[in-house]
Enzyme design. Structure first.
Site, short mmCIF file in Angstrom:
data_model
loop_
_atom_site.label_atom_id
_atom_site.label_comp_id
_atom_site.label_asym_id
_atom_site.label_seq_id
_atom_site.Cartn_x
_atom_site.Cartn_y
_atom_site.Cartn_z
CG ASP A 83 32.52 -54.58 8.73
OD1 ASP A 83 31.88 -53.69 8.15
OD2 ASP A 83 33.62 -55.02 8.32
CG HIS A 84 30.58 -56.01 5.30
ND1 HIS A 84 30.06 -55.33 4.24
CD2 HIS A 84 31.87 -55.60 5.40
CE1 HIS A 84 30.98 -54.55 3.71
NE2 HIS A 84 32.10 -54.67 4.41
P1 13P Z 1 39.96 -53.42 3.54
O1 13P Z 1 39.88 -54.90 3.33
O2 13P Z 1 40.41 -52.69 2.33
O3 13P Z 1 40.77 -53.08 4.72
O4 13P Z 1 38.47 -52.96 3.85
C1 13P Z 1 37.90 -53.37 5.06
C2 13P Z 1 36.44 -53.12 5.13
O5 13P Z 1 35.88 -52.37 4.37
C3 13P Z 1 35.71 -53.83 6.19
O6 13P Z 1 34.36 -53.50 6.21
#
Ligand code: 13P
Length: 284
Positions: A83-84
């Site tokens: 993620d990211h």
């Molecule tokens: P929230 O922090 O709103 O749960 O979003 C999580 C997210 O987008 C992780 O990539």
């Protein structure tokens, strides 16, 4: 069964439901996510960030998720996702470790820089059979949304998104329609018309970050309009931390396994609520 995120989300797009992509940080959150998905027969994405690589060790956390999924839930479709990923190097590392799915997040960069690196990531990923998520527009963080905010600066432009996807070759796209990371001030109403237009023009599945505080009406509406995946982190974190704080304050449990075990159960319940909301129950 470890599967491709691209395939999971394409099936969700066809079926008119969304899959949850839940952030994990350790053994407890991993087990909670997998047990919730297993009990509800739901496909699931288990994901982690670079910060979790630093905390747990990238190889260790990747192998933990993969081994736990394969050992306890051999038939459950589980995708593992970075993620990211904020640099080409971290994405490259995740691919080397065996991640079947990565995000390159160049949303804080200029359009040209985001485009160039996303394309480079997609080219590398294609040679390894790895799915790639990109982001266009950007989803703000808690620290950025305290004062007044001009949401127009954050939103995904539908026409630009269609070109971005087509020319970079990515498999899924994270969009900004008034959503924000964390339980925080968001746009009063998501920009539903914009989402409908993006869904019309963009062929790949769409992902919504920063919407783990969206409940029934809102979540259902964006799924109908074309969201195929929700990223969820804050809801899970709050379930874990809230339970830990209560138990520590009560001071009755002293066995680490009892304390962490109860926090894990709270995460599992929170993940189950999300799976039901997203409509992926029984789709495994
Ligand atoms: P929230 O922090 O709103 O749960 O979003 C999580 C997210 O987008 C992780 O990539």
């Amino acid at each position: 069964m470890i599967v491709s995120t691209k395939v999971l989300l394409e099936e969700a797009k066809k079926g008119g439901y969304a899959v949850g992509a839940f952030n994990t940080v350790n053994l407890e959150t991993t087990k909670a996510i997998l047990e919730a998905a297993g009990e509800l027969s739901s496909p699931v994405v288990v994901q982690m960030t670079e910060k979790t690589f630093d905390y747990a060790g990238g190889r260790i956390i990747f192998q933990l998720v993969r081994d736990m999924a394969e050992f306890y839930f051999p038939k459950l479709p589980v995708a593992i996702h970075l993620d990211h990923g904020k640099s080409f190097e971290i994405v490259e590392r995740a691919i080397e470790l065996g991640f079947p799915s990565v995000m390159y997040d160049g949303s804080r960069k200029t359009y040209n820089d985001n485009f160039r690196t996303t394309k480079k990531v997609a080219e590398l990923a294609k040679t390894k059979g790895v799915s790639v998520q990109g982001e266009l527009g950007n989803v703000p963080y808690l620290s950025e949304v305290r004062g007044d905010i001009d949401w127009n600066e954050y939103m995904t432009d539908p026409e630009q998104a269609a070109r971005f996807v087509e020319e970079t070759g990515i498999d899924t796209l994270a969009v900004a329609i008034g959503n924000a990371h964390g339980f925080t001030k968001e746009r009063e109403e998501p920009d539903y018309d914009r989402l409908a237009r993006i869904a019309d023009l963009v062929s790949v599945p769409l992902v919504l970050h920063g919407a783990s505080d969206w409940e029934d009406g809102r979540a259902k509406k964006v799924i109908e309009l074309g969201i195929s995946c929700f990223n969820v982190d804050t809801a899970t974190k709050l379930a874990f931390i809230g339970t830990l704080s209560r138990l520590l304050e009560e001071g009755e449990k002293t066995d680490i396994r009892d304390v962490l075990g109860e926090a894990r159960e709270a995460v599992k319940e929170s993940v189950m609520r999300k799976i039901r909301l997203f409509g992926s129950e029984g789709k495994a």
